[in-house]
Design an enzyme around this catalytic site. Structure first.
Site, mmCIF file in Angstrom:
data_model
loop_
_atom_site.group_PDB
_atom_site.id
_atom_site.type_symbol
_atom_site.label_atom_id
_atom_site.label_comp_id
_atom_site.label_asym_id
_atom_site.label_seq_id
_atom_site.Cartn_x
_atom_site.Cartn_y
_atom_site.Cartn_z
ATOM 1 N N HIS A 143 5.914 6.302 -6.272
ATOM 2 C CA HIS A 143 5.886 6.064 -4.824
ATOM 3 C C HIS A 143 4.827 5.019 -4.489
ATOM 4 O O HIS A 143 3.788 4.927 -5.149
ATOM 5 C CB HIS A 143 5.606 7.372 -4.069
ATOM 6 C CG HIS A 143 4.212 7.913 -4.291
ATOM 7 N ND1 HIS A 143 3.168 7.671 -3.430
ATOM 8 C CD2 HIS A 143 3.704 8.679 -5.288
ATOM 9 C CE1 HIS A 143 2.074 8.275 -3.871
ATOM 10 N NE2 HIS A 143 2.375 8.895 -5.008
ATOM 11 N N HIS A 169 3.908 1.535 -1.336
ATOM 12 C CA HIS A 169 4.349 0.612 -0.282
ATOM 13 C C HIS A 169 4.840 -0.683 -0.912
ATOM 14 O O HIS A 169 4.170 -1.729 -0.854
ATOM 15 C CB HIS A 169 3.216 0.344 0.699
ATOM 16 C CG HIS A 169 2.749 1.563 1.440
ATOM 17 N ND1 HIS A 169 3.620 2.426 2.072
ATOM 18 C CD2 HIS A 169 1.501 2.059 1.659
ATOM 19 C CE1 HIS A 169 2.930 3.399 2.645
ATOM 20 N NE2 HIS A 169 1.646 3.198 2.413
#
Length: 346
Positions: free
Chosen positions: A130, A132
């Site tokens: 995970h 951005h």
């Protein structure tokens, strides 16, 4: 002739300010990276006690990687905490993709490194990554088995409002951390009325490029091509995309479809202490006038079109996966079977 097209990638570097740019931060960041490297070595050693890394073989069920390229301020921390809480019990690894200055666009060489890591790092499989980072097409790199992409998006104005106040007041996840805009008491309404840069329509352009990917056109604000590519990727490259406003249903569908990772996730979300852990502090809802002003922007219209597209797709998937009884949703049992199997065995 110099192009005047607006690329928004540099603006996302603002996310780095959530951590600060002081010398103290640099030292802390290097310390955290050293710890991460040590943790990786420990895991690899545990997996390779009886032989070299290349000899590790995986069952098909374990040869799976999920990538959650999380969009900022969409309840991503709440959802990621579910993955962290379940990883030991369900026996998979969770890894945070920490890019320099939280830049969502990787360099070409980092794309190659990342794809190689994800596909060949057997000690980390099954793995849940995970971070951005904008969508990356693994097929371009010739891999045989692509990862499973998932994501969550949010009403674009609500996401921007949340991010605006987050930069000023932080949240209840790390309340003592000083934010870049701390001390700025201007409300979101006042910012919009004054034509401020932190609340400009251009700041809405985020969810589309995250789904569009690493092409230059994805980051040209207001690009119709980027919108259509984001829609295409959502349908064809993402296993499931949920919405912040219906996060519990998103988790329930993931548990039903991918129990190897998400077994127990729904109950944990409903009852666990971390379910709604991260809440932006001092957030004030915008007025109808502020919302109406933002909705005049072509950028909002495109981001909202993408959000509505994702919402419709999610609700379509949910409608075919659950049934409702007494106000509660229940996952449907298997609804197909095999028959007329030939040739007949003796």
């Amino acid at each position: 002739m110099k192009s005047n097209r607006r690329h928004m990638v540099p603006d996302l570097a603002e996310l780095a300010s959530l951590k600060g740019h002081s010398e103290k931060y640099i030292k802390v960041h290097e310390f955290e990276r050293a710890i991460a490297r040590h943790e990786v070595r420990e895991i690899e050693q545990r997996h390779t006690v009886d032989g070299p890394r290349q000899d590790v073989t995986l069952d098909e069920e374990d040869d799976v990687v999920i990538i959650y390229n999380r969009v900022p301020k969409t309840a991503s921390t709440s959802f990621t905490n579910i993955a962290y809480d379940l990883c030991a019990k369900n026996k998979y690894h969770v890894l945070h993709i920490n890019t320099t200055k939280n830049n969502p666009v990787m360099s070409l060489q980092d794309q190659v490194r990342f794809v190689k890591n994800v596909t060949s790092w057997k000690e980390m499989k099954p793995g849940f990554y995970h971070g951005h980072v904008s969508y990356l097409d693994f097929a371009k790199f010739g891999v045989k088995k692509k990862p499973i992409y998932i994501n969550v998006i949010r009403d674009p104005i609500e996401r921007l409002v949340s991010y605006y106040y987050f930069l000023r007041f932080g949240d209840d996840y790390r309340p003592g951390l000083r934010r870049r805009k701390q001390g700025d008491k201007k409300t979101f309404d006042e910012c919009v009325a004054a034509g401020g840069s932190d609340c400009a329509p251009e700041k809405l352009w985020l969810q589309i490029p995250f789904f569009c990917g690493h092409s230059s056109e994805c980051w040209n604000v207001g690009s119709r091509w980027a919108l259509e590519q984001a829609k295409y990727n959502l349908i064809n490259e993402y296993f499931l995309v949920g919405v912040t406003e219906e996060l519990e249903d998103f988790i329930m569908l993931l548990e039903a479809a991918l129990p190897r990772f998400f077994r127990g996730a729904t109950e944990l979300y409903r009852t666990g202490k971390k379910s709604h852990l991260r809440k932006t502090t001092e957030k004030k809802l915008p007025t109808k006038e502020t919302i109406a002003k933002l909705q005049q922007s072509e950028i909002w219209k495109m981001e909202n079109e993408f959000y509505e597209f994702a919402l419709e797709q999610f609700q379509f998937v949910r409608a075919h996966a659950v049934r409702e009884k007494d106000g509660e949703l229940y996952i449907l049992a298997q609804n197909f079977f095999y028959e007329k199997i030939y040739p007949k065995s003796n």
